[in-house]
Design an enzyme around this catalytic site. Sequence first.
Site, PDB file in Angstrom:
ATOM      1  N   HIS A 116     -22.536 -60.970  28.044  1.00 21.73           N
ATOM      2  CA  HIS A 116     -21.892 -59.771  27.491  1.00 21.73           C
ATOM      3  C   HIS A 116     -21.892 -58.666  28.536  1.00 21.73           C
ATOM      4  O   HIS A 116     -22.846 -58.530  29.301  1.00 21.73           O
ATOM      5  CB  HIS A 116     -22.656 -59.271  26.262  1.00 21.73           C
ATOM      6  CG  HIS A 116     -22.227 -57.890  25.842  1.00 21.73           C
ATOM      7  ND1 HIS A 116     -21.101 -57.673  25.086  1.00 21.73           N
ATOM      8  CD2 HIS A 116     -22.729 -56.656  26.136  1.00 21.73           C
ATOM      9  CE1 HIS A 116     -20.944 -56.368  24.912  1.00 21.73           C
ATOM     10  NE2 HIS A 116     -21.916 -55.725  25.537  1.00 21.73           N
ATOM     11  N   GLU A 157     -24.667 -48.877  24.033  1.00 18.60           N
ATOM     12  CA  GLU A 157     -25.290 -50.201  23.977  1.00 18.60           C
ATOM     13  C   GLU A 157     -26.618 -50.217  24.740  1.00 18.60           C
ATOM     14  O   GLU A 157     -27.580 -50.837  24.294  1.00 18.60           O
ATOM     15  CB  GLU A 157     -24.326 -51.251  24.545  1.00 18.60           C
ATOM     16  CG  GLU A 157     -23.114 -51.457  23.645  1.00 18.60           C
ATOM     17  CD  GLU A 157     -22.060 -52.385  24.241  1.00 18.60           C
ATOM     18  OE1 GLU A 157     -22.270 -52.897  25.367  1.00 18.60           O
ATOM     19  OE2 GLU A 157     -21.026 -52.591  23.583  1.00 18.60           O
TER      20      GLU A 157
HETATM   21  P1  IDP Z   1     -15.983 -59.598  25.346  1.00 21.05           P
HETATM   22  O1  IDP Z   1     -17.347 -60.256  25.182  1.00 21.05           O
HETATM   23  O2  IDP Z   1     -15.207 -60.227  26.467  1.00 21.05           O
HETATM   24  O3  IDP Z   1     -16.065 -58.096  25.441  1.00 21.05           O
HETATM   25  P2  IDP Z   1     -14.954 -59.193  22.641  1.00 21.05           P
HETATM   26  O4  IDP Z   1     -13.509 -59.246  22.273  1.00 21.05           O
HETATM   27  O5  IDP Z   1     -15.628 -57.864  22.636  1.00 21.05           O
HETATM   28  O6  IDP Z   1     -15.133 -59.944  24.043  1.00 21.05           O
HETATM   29  O7  IDP Z   1     -15.704 -60.166  21.639  1.00 21.05           O
HETATM   30  C1  IDP Z   1     -17.124 -60.175  21.582  1.00 21.05           C
HETATM   31  C2  IDP Z   1     -17.603 -61.601  21.547  1.00 21.05           C
HETATM   32  O8  IDP Z   1     -17.158 -62.195  20.332  1.00 21.05           O
HETATM   33  C3  IDP Z   1     -17.037 -62.506  22.645  1.00 21.05           C
HETATM   34  O9  IDP Z   1     -17.738 -62.422  23.858  1.00 21.05           O
HETATM   35  C4  IDP Z   1     -17.199 -63.863  22.000  1.00 21.05           C
HETATM   36  O10 IDP Z   1     -18.571 -64.294  22.077  1.00 21.05           O
HETATM   37  C5  IDP Z   1     -16.869 -63.566  20.548  1.00 21.05           C
HETATM   38  N1  IDP Z   1     -15.465 -63.771  20.227  1.00 21.05           N
HETATM   39  C6  IDP Z   1     -14.425 -62.945  20.506  1.00 21.05           C
HETATM   40  N2  IDP Z   1     -13.260 -63.441  20.055  1.00 21.05           N
HETATM   41  C7  IDP Z   1     -13.588 -64.596  19.452  1.00 21.05           C
HETATM   42  C8  IDP Z   1     -12.814 -65.606  18.762  1.00 21.05           C
HETATM   43  O11 IDP Z   1     -11.592 -65.515  18.615  1.00 21.05           O
HETATM   44  N3  IDP Z   1     -13.517 -66.666  18.287  1.00 21.05           N
HETATM   45  C9  IDP Z   1     -14.876 -66.806  18.417  1.00 21.05           C
HETATM   46  N4  IDP Z   1     -15.638 -65.892  19.055  1.00 21.05           N
HETATM   47  C10 IDP Z   1     -15.001 -64.807  19.556  1.00 21.05           C
HETATM   48 MG    MG Z   2     -16.605 -56.699  24.031  1.00 22.31          MG
END
Ligand code: IDP
Ligand code: MG
Length: 150
Positions: free
Chosen positions: A117, A128
Amino acid sequence: MAVERTLIIVKPDGVQRGLTGAILSRFEQRGLKIVGMKYMQVSRELAEKHYEVHREKPFFAGLVEYLTMGPVVAIALEGHNAIEASRNTIGATKPQTAAPGSLRGDFALDINRNLVHGSDSVENGQLEVSNFFSEAELITRTAADDAYLA
Ligand code: IDP
Ligand code: MG
């Protein structure tokens, strides 16, 4: 130039696969400075708070399960343009589309296990970091190479 803070989390899959050191070294090599670091078990409460913006998403329950399935390493980093630089080092959310050379592009395959993350804005970086670390756990220092990274 802007000194920013970001929260990096080596997610449970990264810890279990023995990739903590490899992940940390990418950020260190980039020139980002450690200001806080701990090996910890994320509680359900903290996971839900951390991913609050995703609460209404269909993957929210699975995401909370994922972040709490085992210990993580939480790292607070500081540096010029820390947010954009670390997001690029991490790579796209979907590992299968992440650029080779990025962490997800080199070490991950699936969005449900995307390894790491990183905060996505200056405001979220501050928020965060403060969710995961107390003020006393954040220690700034002058580094010998500061003048060469600015
Ligand atoms: P990021 O980690 O690249 O910032 P975010 O869109 O903030 O991505 O999403 C947080 C976390 O949620 C992602 O890292 C991933 O673990 C999970 N995630 C995001 N979109 C999906 C999805 O469509 N299916 C399953 N898990 C997802
Ligand atoms: Mg994110």
